[in-house]
Motif scaffolding. Structure first.
Motif, mmCIF file in Angstrom:
data_model
loop_
_atom_site.group_PDB
_atom_site.id
_atom_site.type_symbol
_atom_site.label_atom_id
_atom_site.label_comp_id
_atom_site.label_asym_id
_atom_site.label_seq_id
_atom_site.Cartn_x
_atom_site.Cartn_y
_atom_site.Cartn_z
ATOM 1 N N ALA A 266 0.838 -1.210 0.000
ATOM 2 C CA ALA A 266 0.000 0.000 0.000
ATOM 3 C C ALA A 266 0.868 1.253 0.000
ATOM 4 O O ALA A 266 0.590 2.219 -0.719
ATOM 5 C CB ALA A 266 -0.928 -0.008 1.210
ATOM 6 N N GLU A 267 1.924 1.226 0.787
ATOM 7 C CA GLU A 267 2.870 2.346 0.834
ATOM 8 C C GLU A 267 3.536 2.546 -0.533
ATOM 9 O O GLU A 267 3.673 3.677 -1.008
ATOM 10 C CB GLU A 267 3.920 2.038 1.905
ATOM 11 C CG GLU A 267 4.996 3.076 2.079
ATOM 12 C CD GLU A 267 6.032 2.603 3.096
ATOM 13 O OE1 GLU A 267 7.229 2.679 2.792
ATOM 14 O OE2 GLU A 267 5.634 2.144 4.189
ATOM 15 N N ALA A 268 3.916 1.454 -1.159
ATOM 16 C CA ALA A 268 4.562 1.528 -2.470
ATOM 17 C C ALA A 268 3.593 2.028 -3.545
ATOM 18 O O ALA A 268 3.990 2.792 -4.426
ATOM 19 C CB ALA A 268 5.125 0.161 -2.856
ATOM 20 N N LEU A 269 2.331 1.608 -3.471
ATOM 21 C CA LEU A 269 1.333 2.092 -4.437
ATOM 22 C C LEU A 269 1.142 3.600 -4.316
ATOM 23 O O LEU A 269 1.056 4.305 -5.326
ATOM 24 C CB LEU A 269 0.003 1.372 -4.241
ATOM 25 C CG LEU A 269 -0.073 -0.031 -4.820
ATOM 26 C CD1 LEU A 269 -1.293 -0.775 -4.284
ATOM 27 C CD2 LEU A 269 -0.116 0.022 -6.335
ATOM 28 N N ALA A 270 1.101 4.102 -3.085
ATOM 29 C CA ALA A 270 0.963 5.546 -2.878
ATOM 30 C C ALA A 270 2.195 6.285 -3.397
ATOM 31 O O ALA A 270 2.077 7.327 -4.057
ATOM 32 C CB ALA A 270 0.746 5.842 -1.396
#
Length: 103
Positions: A90-94
Motif C-alpha cells: 500500500a505504501e509503495a502504491l501511494a
C-alpha cells in the motif's frame, strides 16, 4: 462529427489514459516492494534483479495484487507477515502514484 461522438471519444481517451496510468503505478509499486523483499532476503545485484522480474511476472497471473502478496509472504517466510507485506505494498502504491503524477 457530432458533439456526442466528440464526447464519446474523449471518454474513451480518458479511460485508456487512466488504465495505462494504473498499470504503470502498479508495476512500479511491485518493483519497489520486490526490491524491499530482495534486500530483506539478502539478494544483491543480479539476484535482486531476477527476483524483481519474477515478482513482476507473478503479478500477471490474476487480477489484483493477491498473487503478489501470496508470493511475497511465501518467499519472505518469517521475515515479514502478510500484514507487513500488505502495508508495504500500500505504501509503495501511494509512492508510485505520487512519482508518476510528478512526472
Amino acid at each position: 462529427m457530432t458533439t456526442f461522438d466528440d464526447r464519446e471519444q474523449a471518454y474513451e481517451s480518458k479511460f485508456a489514459h487512466d488504465t495505462d496510468k494504473r498499470f504503470r503505478e502498479g508495476a512500479r509499486a511491485v518493483k519497489m516492494v520486490a526490491q524491499w523483499a530482495a534486500e530483506m532476503m539478502g539478494k544483491a545485484d543480479e539476484e535482486a534483479d531476477a527476483y524483481v522480474t519474477s515478482l513482476l511476472t507473478a503479478d500477471f497471473f490474476e487480477a489484483g495484487k493477491e498473487d503478489v502478496v501470496r508470493k511475497l509472504v511465501a518467499d519472505l517466510g518469517p521475515r515479514a507477515d502478510e500484514a507487513t507485506v500488505r502495508a508495504k505494498l500500500a505504501e509503495a502504491l501511494a509512492a508510485a502514484a505520487k512519482q508518476i503524477a510528478e512526472g
